[in-house]
Design an enzyme around this catalytic site. Structure first.
Site, PDB file in Angstrom:
ATOM      1  N   VAL A 241      66.769  63.494   9.438  1.00  0.00           N
ATOM      2  CA  VAL A 241      67.972  63.598   8.610  1.00  0.00           C
ATOM      3  C   VAL A 241      68.045  64.986   7.976  1.00  0.00           C
ATOM      4  O   VAL A 241      67.024  65.534   7.558  1.00  0.00           O
ATOM      5  CB  VAL A 241      67.934  62.535   7.476  1.00  0.00           C
ATOM      6  CG1 VAL A 241      69.130  62.660   6.556  1.00  0.00           C
ATOM      7  CG2 VAL A 241      67.848  61.136   8.048  1.00  0.00           C
ATOM      8  N   CYS A 242      69.267  65.529   7.870  1.00  0.00           N
ATOM      9  CA  CYS A 242      69.492  66.741   7.085  1.00  0.00           C
ATOM     10  C   CYS A 242      70.861  66.614   6.416  1.00  0.00           C
ATOM     11  O   CYS A 242      71.358  65.507   6.229  1.00  0.00           O
ATOM     12  CB  CYS A 242      69.392  68.000   7.948  1.00  0.00           C
ATOM     13  SG  CYS A 242      70.720  68.180   9.154  1.00  0.00           S
ATOM     14  N   ARG A 243      71.487  67.723   6.070  1.00  0.00           N
ATOM     15  CA  ARG A 243      72.769  67.651   5.374  1.00  0.00           C
ATOM     16  C   ARG A 243      73.895  67.242   6.311  1.00  0.00           C
ATOM     17  O   ARG A 243      74.688  66.372   6.006  1.00  0.00           O
ATOM     18  CB  ARG A 243      73.105  68.994   4.711  1.00  0.00           C
ATOM     19  CG  ARG A 243      74.329  68.932   3.796  1.00  0.00           C
ATOM     20  CD  ARG A 243      74.611  70.281   3.163  1.00  0.00           C
ATOM     21  NE  ARG A 243      75.154  71.224   4.129  1.00  0.00           N
ATOM     22  CZ  ARG A 243      76.447  71.316   4.440  1.00  0.00           C
ATOM     23  NH1 ARG A 243      77.327  70.540   3.877  1.00  0.00           N
ATOM     24  NH2 ARG A 243      76.855  72.200   5.330  1.00  0.00           N
TER      25      ARG A 243
ATOM     26  N   MET B 148      73.472  63.714   5.750  1.00  0.00           N
ATOM     27  CA  MET B 148      73.739  63.089   4.452  1.00  0.00           C
ATOM     28  C   MET B 148      75.217  63.165   4.071  1.00  0.00           C
ATOM     29  O   MET B 148      75.680  62.392   3.248  1.00  0.00           O
ATOM     30  CB  MET B 148      72.872  63.713   3.368  1.00  0.00           C
ATOM     31  CG  MET B 148      71.394  63.381   3.499  1.00  0.00           C
ATOM     32  SD  MET B 148      71.019  61.605   3.480  1.00  0.00           S
ATOM     33  CE  MET B 148      71.320  61.202   1.755  1.00  0.00           C
TER      34      MET B 148
END
Length: 98
Positions: free
Chosen positions: A62-64, A90
């Site tokens: 997961v990242c932005r 996210m």
């Protein structure tokens, strides 16, 4: 590279099936909120901390927005890890954060 939508990951989290989530955002980004139970390993440190990971497990990255986690996924896949990239990162996450 395998992918899941944020909604699909949210369902897995609610069912208790998404125990191994790795958030590759920087520490200050994670401080604003992360998926409950996610482990923070900033993208720049993934290569140096992959020895902490278990090749028999499946990890959700997961990242932005999905770009950095995609790069982390490719790196880990090339080293024999089983990883899934969460599309949209996210920015797409509507579930709980801690």
């Amino acid at each position: 590279m395998k992918t899941l939508t944020a909604k699909e990951v949210e369902v897995l989290v609610k069912e208790g099936k998404a125990a191994d989530i790795i958030d590759v955002r920087e520490t200050d980004e994670v401080a604003e909120g992360k998926i409950p139970g996610a482990v923070n390993i900033p993208l720049g440190l993934v290569e140096f901390r992959m020895h902490e990971l278990d090749k028999s497990k499946e990890y959700i990255m997961v990242c932005r927005s999905g770009g950095r986690s995609g790069r982390a996924s490719k790196l880990l896949e090339s080293q024999g890890f089983n990883v899934i990239n969460m599309e949209g990162g996210m920015l797409s996450w509507e579930g709980k954060v801690e």
